[in-house]
Design an enzyme around this catalytic site. Structure first.
Site, short mmCIF file in Angstrom:
data_model
loop_
_atom_site.label_atom_id
_atom_site.label_comp_id
_atom_site.label_asym_id
_atom_site.label_seq_id
_atom_site.Cartn_x
_atom_site.Cartn_y
_atom_site.Cartn_z
N TYR A 136 8.11 56.33 -28.15
CA TYR A 136 8.82 55.10 -27.76
C TYR A 136 7.81 53.99 -27.58
CZ TYR A 136 13.82 55.28 -26.99
OH TYR A 136 15.18 55.27 -27.18
N GLU B 159 8.77 50.24 -26.92
CA GLU B 159 9.41 48.93 -26.73
C GLU B 159 8.35 47.90 -26.37
OE1 GLU B 159 12.66 49.23 -23.95
OE2 GLU B 159 13.69 50.68 -25.23
N ASP C 182 16.96 34.91 -47.33
CA ASP C 182 17.17 36.36 -47.28
C ASP C 182 16.73 36.92 -48.64
OD1 ASP C 182 18.08 38.96 -47.34
OD2 ASP C 182 19.93 38.53 -46.23
N THR D 251 14.93 43.26 -46.27
CA THR D 251 14.84 44.70 -46.10
C THR D 251 13.57 45.15 -46.82
OG1 THR D 251 16.22 44.98 -48.05
CG2 THR D 251 17.32 45.15 -45.92
N LYS E 217 14.32 47.93 -51.10
CA LYS E 217 14.91 47.63 -52.40
C LYS E 217 13.78 47.49 -53.43
CE LYS E 217 19.17 45.71 -50.43
NZ LYS E 217 19.01 45.33 -49.03
N ARG F 138 13.73 52.62 -45.57
CA ARG F 138 14.87 51.79 -45.13
C ARG F 138 14.49 51.12 -43.83
NH1 ARG F 138 19.36 53.19 -48.41
NH2 ARG F 138 20.39 51.47 -47.40
N1 DSN Z 1 24.12 46.73 -49.29
C1 DSN Z 1 23.07 45.95 -49.91
C2 DSN Z 1 23.24 45.87 -51.40
O1 DSN Z 1 23.62 46.86 -51.99
O2 DSN Z 1 22.98 44.83 -51.99
C3 DSN Z 1 22.94 44.63 -49.29
O3 DSN Z 1 22.85 44.79 -47.93
#
Ligand code: DSN
Length: 423
Positions: free
Chosen positions: A57, A59, A203, A229, A232, A238
């Site tokens: 942990y 924090e 974003d 994120t 991707k 993730r």
């Molecule tokens: N769920 C994602 C996507 O597939 O583009 C975006 O958050």
């Protein structure tokens, strides 16, 4: 096809679950994965996300934690932060958000108050739920106003964005989305945000890897805050990150913790650090360029086969196909392609007359197949499979789908996926 057994401890402790993991490994290995938000992480990223760092942990932030025993965790998080700043050229980075939606929620917490007006691209036009869409908390607790794309071109209408911003004076303007096949003009958004005194949030979840690899312009000179994120095109675990100018550093950090989250997931932070290290290598620039080259080649092949692509093609990793002229609903096509070993998602297209759960389009992309080493030479075959799959979806030809699946599986066997056991 079968894969060698992996995860021996899991197999011994919980054979049922181990078997499910093995099945997923086989599925990811045998199929052509075209969902543009998915990828294959390296074995190193996978290993980092399965470490004992998850037992801790922590924090707070490095040097200012609410738990002792942070001698190592502080170094891990600092390493990830420094690598994020270096890869993206950002002044400040926070690597603690659990995923994209909490990262965006933290931005609201930092810069807006419930009831404030916020602006983003509408979900059916290619935006994201958390950019103020009605069913999301962000559209419930805030007053979301939404821009879209032009019906004739399929690209963002900056006259509409400017007009809406002047009229509504939003606190936040989001740019970026989940089904945007064209380059995002961060400079144009910044000009509008400055004019109405809004915080510009880029974003970049979908295109972070392309930006890191120099295959898409960077928002850093233009955006006040960058949200992404990490799983991707960036090819990490993730997770998510927020980056900003130094002036916003305190507000962002305070919003993530203690504003929104408790302890960061340290094993994910470590895996983000590894992914950023990989993204800093020259090979990652080749990867990012190859993702785009593959998408452009695939778009060309699909157009040649009479498919209708939103905006007429792509500048990035993503292609949005409107199947209306083929007279096959997106969901029917997606399910047939899945049967054929080609994994896509059904998706709304701009001005879609159909419902989101049964829309007109499918969304595809090239990050995963590029991670396996497929090149532009393979794109005619990929387009052909999609074409035959959509035709089979319309006629209900199960045999054709089975045949495509065998062909797909044969090619995939020749291009093993990173991070998966090889058979
Ligand atoms: N769920 C994602 C996507 O597939 O583009 C975006 O958050």
């Amino acid at each position: 096809m079968s894969l060698p057994l992996s995860h021996p401890a899991l197999l011994a402790a919980d054979p049922e679950l181990a078997s499910l993991v093995g099945s997923e490994e086989l599925l990811q290995s045998e199929t052509l994965r075209l969902i543009p938000s998915e990828n294959y992480v390296s074995a190193a990223v996978l290993e980092a996300s399965g470490t004992v760092l998850q037992n801790k942990y922590s924090e707070g932030y490095a040097g200012r934690r609410y738990y002792e025993g942070q001698q190592v965790i502080d170094q891990v998080e600092t390493l990830a932060i420094n690598r994020a700043k270096a890869v993206f050229g950002a002044e400040h980075a926070n690597v603690q958000p659990y995923s994209g939606s909490p990262a965006n929620l933290a931005v609201y917490l930092a810069f807006a108050r419930p009831g404030d007006t916020v602006m983003g691209m509408s979900l059916p036009m290619g935006g994201h739920l958390t950019h103020g869409w009605g069913v999301s908390a962000t559209g419930t607790w805030f007053r979301g106003v939404q821009y879209g794309v032009r019906q004739d071109t399929g690209v963002i209408d900056f006259d509409q964005v400017r007009g809406l911003a002047r009229k509504e004076r939003p606190k936040l303007i989001f740019c970026g989305g989940t089904a945007v096949p064209r380059t995002i003009d961060f400079a144009a958004f910044a000009e509008i945000a400055r004019e109405v005194d809004a915080v510009l949030v880029a974003d970049i979840a979908h295109i972070a890897g392309l930006i890191a690899g120099g295959a898409h312009p960077s928002p850093v000179p233009y955006a006040d805050v960058i949200s992404t994120t990490t799983h991707k095109t960036l090819r990490g675990p993730r997770g998510a990150m927020l980056m900003s100018r130094e002036t916003h550093a305190k507000a962002i950090d305070k919003a993530v913790f203690p504003g929104l989250q408790g302890g960061p997931h340290n094993q994910t932070t470590a895996a983000i650090a590894v992914a950023l290290h990989e993204a800093a290598q020259p090979a990652f620039r080749d990867y990012a360029r190859a993702v785009v080259a593959n998408a452009k080649a695939l778009a060309g092949e699909l157009l040649a086969r009479g498919f209708d692509l939103v905006s007429g093609g792509t500048d990035n990793h993503l292609i949005l196909m409107d199947l209306t002229p083929k007279e096959v609903p997106g969901k029917v096509a997606a399910k047939a392609l899945d049967q054929a070993g080609i994994v896509v998602n059904y998706n709304t297209v701009p001005y879609d007359p159909r419902k989101p759960f049964d829309p007109s389009g499918i969304r595809i992309g090239t990050p995963s197949l590029t991670s396996r080493g497929l090149t532009t030479e393979h794109m005619p075959a990929v387009a052909d499979w999609i074409d035959r799959g959509v035709t089979a979806a319309k006629s209900g030809d199960e045999g054709a789908l089975t045949k495509i699946r065998a062909e797909v599986s044969e090619l995939m066997a020749a291009y093993p996926a990173p991070g998966l056991p090889t058979g």
